[in-house]
Design a protein around this motif. Structure first.
Motif, PDB file in Angstrom:
ATOM      1  N   LEU A 179      -2.741 -11.385  -0.479  1.00  0.00           N
ATOM      2  CA  LEU A 179      -2.689 -10.883  -1.849  1.00  0.00           C
ATOM      3  C   LEU A 179      -1.625  -9.798  -1.981  1.00  0.00           C
ATOM      4  N   GLU A 180      -1.585  -8.890  -1.032  1.00  0.00           N
ATOM      5  CA  GLU A 180      -0.618  -7.801  -1.090  1.00  0.00           C
ATOM      6  C   GLU A 180       0.803  -8.278  -0.760  1.00  0.00           C
ATOM      7  N   ALA A 181       0.934  -9.330   0.047  1.00  0.00           N
ATOM      8  CA  ALA A 181       2.259  -9.807   0.445  1.00  0.00           C
ATOM      9  C   ALA A 181       2.937 -10.597  -0.673  1.00  0.00           C
ATOM     10  N   TYR A 182       2.226 -11.556  -1.261  1.00  0.00           N
ATOM     11  CA  TYR A 182       2.837 -12.397  -2.283  1.00  0.00           C
ATOM     12  C   TYR A 182       1.864 -12.842  -3.374  1.00  0.00           C
ATOM     13  N   GLY A 183       0.563 -12.764  -3.105  1.00  0.00           N
ATOM     14  CA  GLY A 183      -0.418 -13.293  -4.052  1.00  0.00           C
ATOM     15  C   GLY A 183      -0.400 -12.609  -5.410  1.00  0.00           C
ATOM     16  N   PRO A 226       1.427   0.331  -4.535  1.00  0.00           N
ATOM     17  CA  PRO A 226       2.164   0.562  -3.279  1.00  0.00           C
ATOM     18  C   PRO A 226       3.470  -0.220  -3.172  1.00  0.00           C
ATOM     19  N   HIS A 227       3.601  -1.352  -3.894  1.00  0.00           N
ATOM     20  CA  HIS A 227       4.823  -2.149  -3.808  1.00  0.00           C
ATOM     21  C   HIS A 227       5.987  -1.487  -4.546  1.00  0.00           C
ATOM     22  N   PHE A 228       5.675  -0.790  -5.628  1.00  0.00           N
ATOM     23  CA  PHE A 228       6.742  -0.208  -6.432  1.00  0.00           C
ATOM     24  C   PHE A 228       6.798   1.317  -6.335  1.00  0.00           C
ATOM     25  N   PHE A 229       5.702   1.923  -5.902  1.00  0.00           N
ATOM     26  CA  PHE A 229       5.650   3.377  -5.743  1.00  0.00           C
ATOM     27  C   PHE A 229       5.010   3.710  -4.396  1.00  0.00           C
ATOM     28  N   ALA A 246      13.515  -0.774  -7.506  1.00  0.00           N
ATOM     29  CA  ALA A 246      12.331  -1.575  -7.831  1.00  0.00           C
ATOM     30  C   ALA A 246      11.536  -0.999  -9.002  1.00  0.00           C
ATOM     31  N   PRO A 247      11.140   0.285  -8.978  1.00  0.00           N
ATOM     32  CA  PRO A 247      10.390   0.808 -10.125  1.00  0.00           C
ATOM     33  C   PRO A 247      11.190   0.796 -11.422  1.00  0.00           C
ATOM     34  N   PHE A 248      12.527   0.974 -11.333  1.00  0.00           N
ATOM     35  CA  PHE A 248      13.340   0.916 -12.542  1.00  0.00           C
ATOM     36  C   PHE A 248      13.371  -0.496 -13.113  1.00  0.00           C
ATOM     37  N   ALA A 249      13.441  -1.491 -12.243  1.00  0.00           N
ATOM     38  CA  ALA A 249      13.412  -2.883 -12.709  1.00  0.00           C
ATOM     39  C   ALA A 249      12.073  -3.199 -13.366  1.00  0.00           C
ATOM     40  N   LEU A 250      10.991  -2.719 -12.752  1.00  0.00           N
ATOM     41  CA  LEU A 250       9.665  -2.924 -13.335  1.00  0.00           C
ATOM     42  C   LEU A 250       9.580  -2.264 -14.708  1.00  0.00           C
ATOM     43  N   LEU A 251      10.132  -1.068 -14.820  1.00  0.00           N
ATOM     44  CA  LEU A 251      10.115  -0.351 -16.094  1.00  0.00           C
ATOM     45  C   LEU A 251      10.872  -1.122 -17.173  1.00  0.00           C
ATOM     46  N   LEU A 252      12.039  -1.653 -16.844  1.00  0.00           N
ATOM     47  CA  LEU A 252      12.834  -2.391 -17.831  1.00  0.00           C
ATOM     48  C   LEU A 252      12.100  -3.635 -18.325  1.00  0.00           C
ATOM     49  N   VAL A 253      11.480  -4.351 -17.394  1.00  0.00           N
ATOM     50  CA  VAL A 253      10.740  -5.548 -17.794  1.00  0.00           C
ATOM     51  C   VAL A 253       9.556  -5.176 -18.677  1.00  0.00           C
ATOM     52  N   ARG A 254       8.882  -4.101 -18.318  1.00  0.00           N
ATOM     53  CA  ARG A 254       7.746  -3.656 -19.136  1.00  0.00           C
ATOM     54  C   ARG A 254       8.200  -3.239 -20.538  1.00  0.00           C
ATOM     55  N   LEU A 255       9.353  -2.609 -20.640  1.00  0.00           N
ATOM     56  CA  LEU A 255       9.866  -2.231 -21.952  1.00  0.00           C
ATOM     57  C   LEU A 255      10.157  -3.467 -22.798  1.00  0.00           C
ATOM     58  N   ALA A 256      10.702  -4.502 -22.173  1.00  0.00           N
ATOM     59  CA  ALA A 256      10.958  -5.754 -22.898  1.00  0.00           C
ATOM     60  C   ALA A 256       9.646  -6.382 -23.361  1.00  0.00           C
ATOM     61  N   LEU A 308       8.852 -12.077 -10.310  1.00  0.00           N
ATOM     62  CA  LEU A 308      10.074 -12.342  -9.544  1.00  0.00           C
ATOM     63  C   LEU A 308      10.762 -11.070  -9.074  1.00  0.00           C
ATOM     64  N   LEU A 309      10.238  -9.917  -9.441  1.00  0.00           N
ATOM     65  CA  LEU A 309      10.907  -8.654  -9.127  1.00  0.00           C
ATOM     66  C   LEU A 309      10.864  -8.345  -7.626  1.00  0.00           C
ATOM     67  N   PRO A 310      11.953  -7.780  -7.094  1.00  0.00           N
ATOM     68  CA  PRO A 310      11.912  -7.272  -5.710  1.00  0.00           C
ATOM     69  C   PRO A 310      11.109  -5.983  -5.652  1.00  0.00           C
ATOM     70  N   THR A 311      10.532  -5.693  -4.504  1.00  0.00           N
ATOM     71  CA  THR A 311       9.707  -4.495  -4.347  1.00  0.00           C
ATOM     72  C   THR A 311      10.531  -3.359  -3.749  1.00  0.00           C
ATOM     73  N   ALA A 312       9.909  -2.197  -3.633  1.00  0.00           N
ATOM     74  CA  ALA A 312      10.596  -1.022  -3.093  1.00  0.00           C
ATOM     75  C   ALA A 312      11.005  -1.226  -1.640  1.00  0.00           C
ATOM     76  N   ASP A 313      10.264  -2.031  -0.889  1.00  0.00           N
ATOM     77  CA  ASP A 313      10.638  -2.306   0.499  1.00  0.00           C
ATOM     78  C   ASP A 313      11.976  -3.028   0.593  1.00  0.00           C
ATOM     79  N   THR A 314      12.333  -3.764  -0.462  1.00  0.00           N
ATOM     80  CA  THR A 314      13.565  -4.562  -0.460  1.00  0.00           C
ATOM     81  C   THR A 314      14.747  -3.826  -1.086  1.00  0.00           C
ATOM     82  N   VAL A 315      14.533  -3.207  -2.253  1.00  0.00           N
ATOM     83  CA  VAL A 315      15.658  -2.612  -2.983  1.00  0.00           C
ATOM     84  C   VAL A 315      15.478  -1.112  -3.219  1.00  0.00           C
ATOM     85  N   GLY A 316      14.456  -0.525  -2.653  1.00  0.00           N
ATOM     86  CA  GLY A 316      14.276   0.917  -2.763  1.00  0.00           C
ATOM     87  C   GLY A 316      13.934   1.370  -4.172  1.00  0.00           C
ATOM     88  N   VAL A 317      14.598   2.448  -4.640  1.00  0.00           N
ATOM     89  CA  VAL A 317      14.257   3.046  -5.928  1.00  0.00           C
ATOM     90  C   VAL A 317      14.615   2.149  -7.103  1.00  0.00           C
TER      91      VAL A 317
END
Length: 443
Positions: A199-203, A57-60, A130-140, A119-128
């Motif tokens: 847990l959902e907020a920051y944990g 839910p944080h990224f999608f 967020a999932p692209f940032a998550l994808l880049l980190v996962r690729l690394a 450290l990644l921002p979520t979709a609530d903060t940076v919108g679309v």
């Protein structure tokens, strides 16, 4: 197509040094260093898998939790797509420059990328974004992981004393189990100490940030290692491969196919038989998250203790007999275990999970040294990295997504079990074509 010569009557590389003391501590140090680095890799992958339900839910964000979970698992799988590229490039460095510098690079790269997830921002903060940032980190993460576990398996096979490659080689999957177990325990701690809202907020960030001290531990273990004698001998003789991947694909296609198919089965056993079962127990069957995390952590530590025993057993009985026992165990146990899990009784479900986990240390502990024994020293890192990482895509990266998709599409909660059984059949058929290598010197 040239075959890999595995039957050699001369002493193996580990026996080449007449001045090596009878109780040489170097193989033990190598085993501990290899396990430490591999633990970071599987800690990261395990944390992501265990927290996929929370991350979704944080990224999608959306109204469909299953769609969010599938999207999160798709990003999970994307890291596996980078593993062959990382394996080829890092494997080339390992075969040309040395095993040790690459093993230090991989542990730093993986740990840094893992910490970045927290450290990644979520979709609530940076919108679309967020999932692209998550994808880049996962690729690394996937890129560096492509050279970690295979480099560990390569190094341990070359550092082990004659007749004990199974025992010392088992410490690579010991790191796998410890990393996955630690991920589950950390997830259990944060889900127990924190409320659902916390847990959902920051944990959810805390387990990823804890990768930083793990980097320091692994670096401390690896920085004093010497390169393997087998590789150093090739380097002194200027016999290292100039184009390792080309040589692998032209002269060692048989071992590449065999390792790929065996790795597909072993990875499916790990990711479906252990990691996905966390999602299955909590999301599909509704068992409590925190309790399930604790149990999964305990199972990870339990199987880690068994792995050196089965590795040593393969030195005595042979690799193929022990691997066959493990894969057959998966095939026989998975459907009955899942049926028991579905009865709605949590203690019985955990007992079934423990039983289903028993084949894992058998398969994992013995396949890693077997993979390394199929390639010669001059291309071992590249050959193992290329073929194993393709197997991780098929058996690891795709399997949690396919398992979730099959349940959602068919409504059959046993579908992941049939997926695992199919992978087991492929692995067992492949194993029949592999020559027994436990008593042979490295090629």
């Amino acid at each position: 197509m040239a075959s890999v010569p595995t039957s050699v009557n001369t002493p193996g590389p580990a026996a080449a040094d007449p001045d090596r003391p009878a109780h040489d501590p170097r193989p033990r140090r190598a085993a501990l260093a290899a396990a430490a680095g591999t633990a970071i890799e599987y800690y990261e992958f395990g944390v992501y898998g265990y927290l996929a339900v929370v991350l979704g839910p944080h990224f999608f964000p959306g109204d469909d939790p299953t769609a969010a979970l599938l999207a999160t698992l798709a990003v999970f799988g994307s890291a596996f797509l980078m593993r062959p590229l990382g394996g080829v490039l890092l494997g080339r460095l390992g075969d040309r420059v040395g095993r040790k510098p690459v093993l230090i690079l991989t542990v730093v790269g993986m740990g840094t990328a893992t910490m970045a997830v927290g450290l990644l921002p979520t979709a609530d903060t940076v919108g679309v974004a967020a999932p692209f940032a998550l994808l880049l980190v996962r690729l690394a993460q996937g890129f560096f992981a492509g050279g970690e576990v295979t480099g560990s398996a390569t190094y341990l096979a070359e550092a082990a004393p004659p007749g004990r490659r199974g025992f010392f080689g088992a410490f690579t999957p010991v790191g796998v189990a410890l990393g996955g177990g630690a991920a589950a325990l950390v997830a259990g701690v944060v889900s127990t100490v924190l409320s659902e809202r916390q847990l959902e907020a920051y944990g959810w960030r805390i387990p990823f940030l804890l990768s930083f001290p793990l980097i320091l531990v692994a670096l401390a273990a690896r920085r004093h290692l010497a390169d393997s004698e087998a590789f150093l001998e090739k380097k002194r003789d200027r016999a290292t491969a100039k184009a390792p991947l080309r040589e692998v694909l032209t002269r060692h296609r048989g071992p590449v196919l065999k390792v790929t198919l065996l790795a597909t089965g072993s990875n499916c056993g790990y990711w479906v038989g252990l990691i996905f079962m966390n999602i299955y127990l909590t999301s599909n069957l509704g068992y409590p998250k925190s309790s399930t995390f604790w149990i999964m952590g305990g199972i990870g530590l339990f199987v880690a203790c068994l792995m050196p025993l089965f590795g040593a057993l393969s030195d005595r009985l042979g690799r193929k007999k022990v691997i066959t026992l493990g894969f057959a165990g998966y095939g026989v146990l998975v459907i009955p275990a899942m049926l028991v899990m579905g009865l709605g009784n949590f203690p019985l479900a955990i007992l079934a999970m423990v039983v289903l986990a028993v084949p894992m240390p058998i398969v994992q502990s013995v396949t890693y040294p077997t993979y390394a024994e199929l390639f010669p020293t001059e291309v071992r890192y590249t050959g193992l990295s290329f073929s194993f990482n393709i197997g991780t895509i098929l058996g690891g990266g795709l399997s949690p997504y396919l398992a979730t998709w099959l349940i959602d599409g068919t409504g059959n909660l046993l579908a992941p079990g049939y997926l695992l059984m199919g992978a087991v059949v492929i692995a067992l058929l492949t194993l029949r074509t592999v020559k027994e290598s436990s008593r042979e010197a490295l090629a």
